[in-house]
Design an enzyme around this catalytic site. Structure first.
Site, PDB file in Angstrom:
ATOM      1  N   ASN A  79      38.892  59.388  54.345  1.00 50.41           N
ATOM      2  CA  ASN A  79      39.965  59.976  53.544  1.00 50.41           C
ATOM      3  C   ASN A  79      39.602  60.110  52.056  1.00 50.41           C
ATOM      4  O   ASN A  79      38.923  59.242  51.502  1.00 50.41           O
ATOM      5  CB  ASN A  79      41.227  59.112  53.659  1.00 50.41           C
ATOM      6  CG  ASN A  79      41.748  59.046  55.083  1.00 50.41           C
ATOM      7  OD1 ASN A  79      41.619  60.010  55.843  1.00 50.41           O
ATOM      8  ND2 ASN A  79      42.302  57.914  55.455  1.00 50.41           N
ATOM      9  N   GLN A 120      60.808  52.622  19.502  1.00 50.33           N
ATOM     10  CA  GLN A 120      59.988  51.562  20.106  1.00 50.33           C
ATOM     11  C   GLN A 120      59.564  51.948  21.529  1.00 50.33           C
ATOM     12  O   GLN A 120      58.544  51.502  22.018  1.00 50.33           O
ATOM     13  CB  GLN A 120      60.782  50.252  20.126  1.00 50.33           C
ATOM     14  CG  GLN A 120      60.021  49.081  20.687  1.00 50.33           C
ATOM     15  CD  GLN A 120      60.769  47.782  20.459  1.00 50.33           C
ATOM     16  OE1 GLN A 120      60.962  47.372  19.325  1.00 50.33           O
ATOM     17  NE2 GLN A 120      61.225  47.159  21.529  1.00 50.33           N
ATOM     18  N   GLU A 140      43.622  62.059  46.068  1.00 45.37           N
ATOM     19  CA  GLU A 140      45.068  61.999  46.332  1.00 45.37           C
ATOM     20  C   GLU A 140      45.795  61.189  45.264  1.00 45.37           C
ATOM     21  O   GLU A 140      46.882  61.558  44.813  1.00 45.37           O
ATOM     22  CB  GLU A 140      45.320  61.388  47.714  1.00 45.37           C
ATOM     23  CG  GLU A 140      44.862  62.276  48.848  1.00 45.37           C
ATOM     24  CD  GLU A 140      44.943  61.555  50.187  1.00 45.37           C
ATOM     25  OE1 GLU A 140      45.804  61.925  50.985  1.00 45.37           O
ATOM     26  OE2 GLU A 140      44.158  60.623  50.421  1.00 45.37           O
ATOM     27  N   LYS A 177      38.437  57.827  60.701  1.00 44.01           N
ATOM     28  CA  LYS A 177      38.955  58.448  59.474  1.00 44.01           C
ATOM     29  C   LYS A 177      38.028  58.311  58.268  1.00 44.01           C
ATOM     30  O   LYS A 177      37.371  57.294  58.073  1.00 44.01           O
ATOM     31  CB  LYS A 177      40.303  57.811  59.107  1.00 44.01           C
ATOM     32  CG  LYS A 177      41.423  58.171  60.054  1.00 44.01           C
ATOM     33  CD  LYS A 177      41.902  59.588  59.874  1.00 44.01           C
ATOM     34  CE  LYS A 177      42.832  59.658  58.691  1.00 44.01           C
ATOM     35  NZ  LYS A 177      43.322  61.043  58.514  1.00 44.01           N
ATOM     36  N   TYR A 183      64.270  55.934  10.776  1.00 45.08           N
ATOM     37  CA  TYR A 183      63.787  55.161  11.915  1.00 45.08           C
ATOM     38  C   TYR A 183      64.955  54.836  12.827  1.00 45.08           C
ATOM     39  O   TYR A 183      66.052  54.512  12.364  1.00 45.08           O
ATOM     40  CB  TYR A 183      63.112  53.858  11.448  1.00 45.08           C
ATOM     41  CG  TYR A 183      62.698  52.994  12.616  1.00 45.08           C
ATOM     42  CD1 TYR A 183      61.490  53.221  13.281  1.00 45.08           C
ATOM     43  CD2 TYR A 183      63.554  52.000  13.114  1.00 45.08           C
ATOM     44  CE1 TYR A 183      61.128  52.469  14.383  1.00 45.08           C
ATOM     45  CE2 TYR A 183      63.188  51.245  14.224  1.00 45.08           C
ATOM     46  CZ  TYR A 183      61.980  51.484  14.849  1.00 45.08           C
ATOM     47  OH  TYR A 183      61.627  50.750  15.944  1.00 45.08           O
ATOM     48  N   HIS A 198      46.081  83.238  46.955  1.00 46.04           N
ATOM     49  CA  HIS A 198      47.126  82.827  47.914  1.00 46.04           C
ATOM     50  C   HIS A 198      46.558  81.864  48.961  1.00 46.04           C
ATOM     51  O   HIS A 198      47.087  81.787  50.080  1.00 46.04           O
ATOM     52  CB  HIS A 198      47.761  84.031  48.628  1.00 46.04           C
ATOM     53  CG  HIS A 198      48.206  85.127  47.725  1.00 46.04           C
ATOM     54  ND1 HIS A 198      49.498  85.265  47.287  1.00 46.04           N
ATOM     55  CD2 HIS A 198      47.504  86.133  47.143  1.00 46.04           C
ATOM     56  CE1 HIS A 198      49.593  86.322  46.484  1.00 46.04           C
ATOM     57  NE2 HIS A 198      48.390  86.859  46.368  1.00 46.04           N
ATOM     58  N   SER A 253      40.716  54.143  57.710  1.00 46.22           N
ATOM     59  CA  SER A 253      42.066  53.827  58.156  1.00 46.22           C
ATOM     60  C   SER A 253      42.045  52.476  58.855  1.00 46.22           C
ATOM     61  O   SER A 253      41.049  52.096  59.465  1.00 46.22           O
ATOM     62  CB  SER A 253      42.537  54.908  59.136  1.00 46.22           C
ATOM     63  OG  SER A 253      43.445  54.377  60.074  1.00 46.22           O
ATOM     64  N   LYS A 295      55.885  53.802  22.990  1.00 48.12           N
ATOM     65  CA  LYS A 295      54.558  53.281  23.299  1.00 48.12           C
ATOM     66  C   LYS A 295      54.260  53.098  24.796  1.00 48.12           C
ATOM     67  O   LYS A 295      53.213  53.578  25.251  1.00 48.12           O
ATOM     68  CB  LYS A 295      54.313  51.989  22.512  1.00 48.12           C
ATOM     69  CG  LYS A 295      54.064  52.300  21.028  1.00 48.12           C
ATOM     70  CD  LYS A 295      53.979  51.078  20.156  1.00 48.12           C
ATOM     71  CE  LYS A 295      55.302  50.465  19.813  1.00 48.12           C
ATOM     72  NZ  LYS A 295      56.237  51.376  19.106  1.00 48.12           N
TER      73      LYS A 295
HETATM   74  N1  ARG Z   1      58.829  47.223  17.281  1.00 46.11           N
HETATM   75  C1  ARG Z   1      59.325  48.308  16.502  1.00 46.11           C
HETATM   76  C2  ARG Z   1      58.795  49.645  17.058  1.00 46.11           C
HETATM   77  O1  ARG Z   1      57.902  49.631  17.841  1.00 46.11           O
HETATM   78  C3  ARG Z   1      58.910  48.096  15.107  1.00 46.11           C
HETATM   79  C4  ARG Z   1      59.303  49.132  14.113  1.00 46.11           C
HETATM   80  C5  ARG Z   1      60.370  48.806  13.091  1.00 46.11           C
HETATM   81  N2  ARG Z   1      61.540  48.124  13.556  1.00 46.11           N
HETATM   82  C6  ARG Z   1      62.666  48.084  12.848  1.00 46.11           C
HETATM   83  N3  ARG Z   1      63.638  47.374  13.354  1.00 46.11           N
HETATM   84  N4  ARG Z   1      62.817  48.715  11.730  1.00 46.11           N
HETATM   85  O2  ARG Z   1      59.293  50.693  16.767  1.00 46.11           O
END
Ligand code: ARG
Length: 511
Positions: free
Chosen positions: A290, A327, A295, A288, A322, A161, A282, A330
């Protein structure tokens, strides 16, 4: 041949995309870091097509030659990814078609779809980055183990605690983090295994009528096995979710150590001082110092959680097959890896250079009744009273001392108050019972804070870290060997001055 098409898939379309549509849909920024993986995937695909007799040896030579040139041109800045070509896959294929001609370059995409292609790139990328994060985590664990070895006898207050609980050693505290981060290592290793399967050959979703050999590309890409089910693999991003979850927990844990750094370095706590190289001042207050790195680590944790939630939300409504939504998997993954790696790049050194104020720690560990449990334990052992009753007695003693703003160290008073409770302990003995350092020496139960246990755990954790290091090396060698083997075949094919040599080269691949 008809009029030239704006896109490689534009056969059925009569008008080209608007600028706004292209800007909305392309994935060039996210894809830039995939080009090396995309080319490796294409090399193995082309080699496999030739070996299976789906394209000719002459086709293979042209394709491999221009794939190699695409890679060097990209590295030299002579080939940049064009948003008008949508993504990295179309850019590389267009480069091939523009340079080798459609009669050669146009054959690379036989028995392949961008759907399996993008997954190959993501699987290869994740493998490398997981190993990088694991290396960083191991370094962090080493930093904690170093603290543990030096400070197995250094007492500090242990907290529950955020209130004084019982004395522990600084070394014990440090090994707790190693214990915790070792679980992160295991989670990452498991995420690695999930990612280490080969999507290539799933094609758009249904497999293909061409006689492809998915085992060959599996071998050349260094994957454990093909991810067999074509529709499942095309539709799956759980290997990314798993990775993001593992990264989220890494950040949760990094944020917790950061939180401790933040308040340990306050004037009020005063038990740690950061090296100047890892501290900030600071613009207005000259005094200061820090803990900004801690953080920011704490502050960036939410972005990694956000990445996980982003992906999970993306997945929940998607039907099999798909979907372009994929897309969006990523950017959050990139962000999560970047943040985790950046934090791990600094924290080990920050910890190693931190000055722990051991005298202040000892002072705190001996104050504020932190050894009260030891007194209760003593009464159980020496006076044959039940623990609950001892708890009551010591609780009463603490209450009375506390009211008068006294501590256990007001020894005569402590002794007198115990006597009133029919317990007679000589002052010298009281001092021993309530001594924080002796308390940690005596907590010898398995996994407890005694120096003996801390040293034993340090050895055990160091051994686990060695095992993890050999795993990382083994995985890295598998990746490197597979890439080298692909490049060796590429060289052999390109160096062969007759089709015979090319044929012998690709027929001779062992797998
Ligand atoms: N740029 C797309 C992705 O990152 C490519 C994959 C396939 N695209 C498609 N229209 N079948 O997912």
């Amino acid at each position: 041949m008809g009029k030239p098409k704006k896109t490689l898939w534009g056969g059925r379309f009569s008008t080209s995309l608007t600028t706004e549509t292209i800007a909305f849909t392309h994935s060039i920024e996210a894809d830039t870091r995939l080009i090396g993986y995309d080319i490796w995937g294409s090399q193995t695909h082309a080699i496999m097509l030739a070996r299976q007799g789906i394209i000719s040896d002459a086709d293979l030579r042209e394709i491999l030659q221009w794939l190699q040139k695409a890679e060097t041109d990209f590295q030299n800045g002579d080939f940049t990814l064009d948003p008008n070509k949508e993504d990295v896959h179309m850019n590389v294929e267009s480069y091939l078609i523009e340079n080798a001609g459609r009669e050669f370059g146009g054959k690379l995409h036989t028995a392949r779809s961008r759907n399996d292609q993008v997954l190959v790139d993501a699987h290869l990328y994740i493998r490398d980055e997981i190993l990088n994060v694991q290396r960083g985590l191991s370094e962090l664990c080493e930093a904690f183990l170093h603290i543990a070895k030096v400070h197995a006898n250094t007492v500090m207050p242990g907290y529950t605690h955020t209130q004084h609980a019982q004395p522990i050693s600084l070394g014990f505290w440090a090994t707790a983090y190693v214990s915790m981060f070792l679980r992160d290592q295991k989670r990452l290793q498991s995420a690695y295994k999930l990612a280490n399967t080969n999507p290539l050959g799933a094609c758009a979703l249904a497999g293909t009528t061409f006689p492809i050999d998915r085992h060959l590309t599996t071998k050349l890409l260094g994957f454990d096995a093909p991810h067999e089910h074509a529709l499942d693999v095309i539709s799956s991003r759980d290997f990314i979710a798993e990775t993001l979850f593992a990264l989220s927990l890494v950040m949760a844990n990094l944020s917790r150590i950061s939180e401790e750094i933040v308040y340990w370095t306050t004037y009020e706590f005063g038990i740690a001082v950061l090296d100047d190289a890892y501290s900030f001042g600071s613009s207005i207050m000259p005094q200061k110092k820090n803990p900004d790195i801690a953080e920011l680590t704490r502050g960036r944790t939410g972005r990694v959680y956000g990445a996980l939630l982003d992906l999970l939300t993306n997945l929940k409504g998607l039907p099999m097959g798909y979907n372009r939504d994929f897309q969006e998997d990523k950017p959050p993954l990139w962000e999560a890896f970047d943040i985790v790696k950046a934090c791990l790049g600094l924290l080990p050194e920050l910890l190693k250079t931190t000055d722990f104020k051991t005298e202040r720690m000892a002072e705190l560990a001996n104050a504020n009744f932190a050894t009260a449990t030891e007194l209760a334990n003593y009464l159980v052992k020496e006076h044959q009273i039940s623990f609950r009753e001892c708890h009551e007695i010591v609780g009463g003693l603490v209450g009375e001392l506390g009211q008068g703003e006294k501590t256990f160290a007001d020894w005569e008073l402590t002794q007198r108050l115990l006597k009133q409770r029919e317990i007679d302990i000589p002052i010298e003995q009281l001092k021993q019972i309530l001594d924080a350092e002796l308390a940690i020496q005596n907590n010898q139960s398995l996994g407890g804070t005694s120096p003996a246990e801390v040293h034993r755990m340090v050895d055990g954790f160091a051994e686990q870290l060695n095992e993890i290091a050999s795993h990382i090396d083994a995985y890295q060698s598998e990746i490197d060997d597979a890439h080298q083997e692909t490049l060796r075949i590429v060289d052999e094919v390109l160096g062969g001055d007759s089709d015979n040599i090319v044929r012998r080269g690709i027929q001779g691949i062992n797998y």
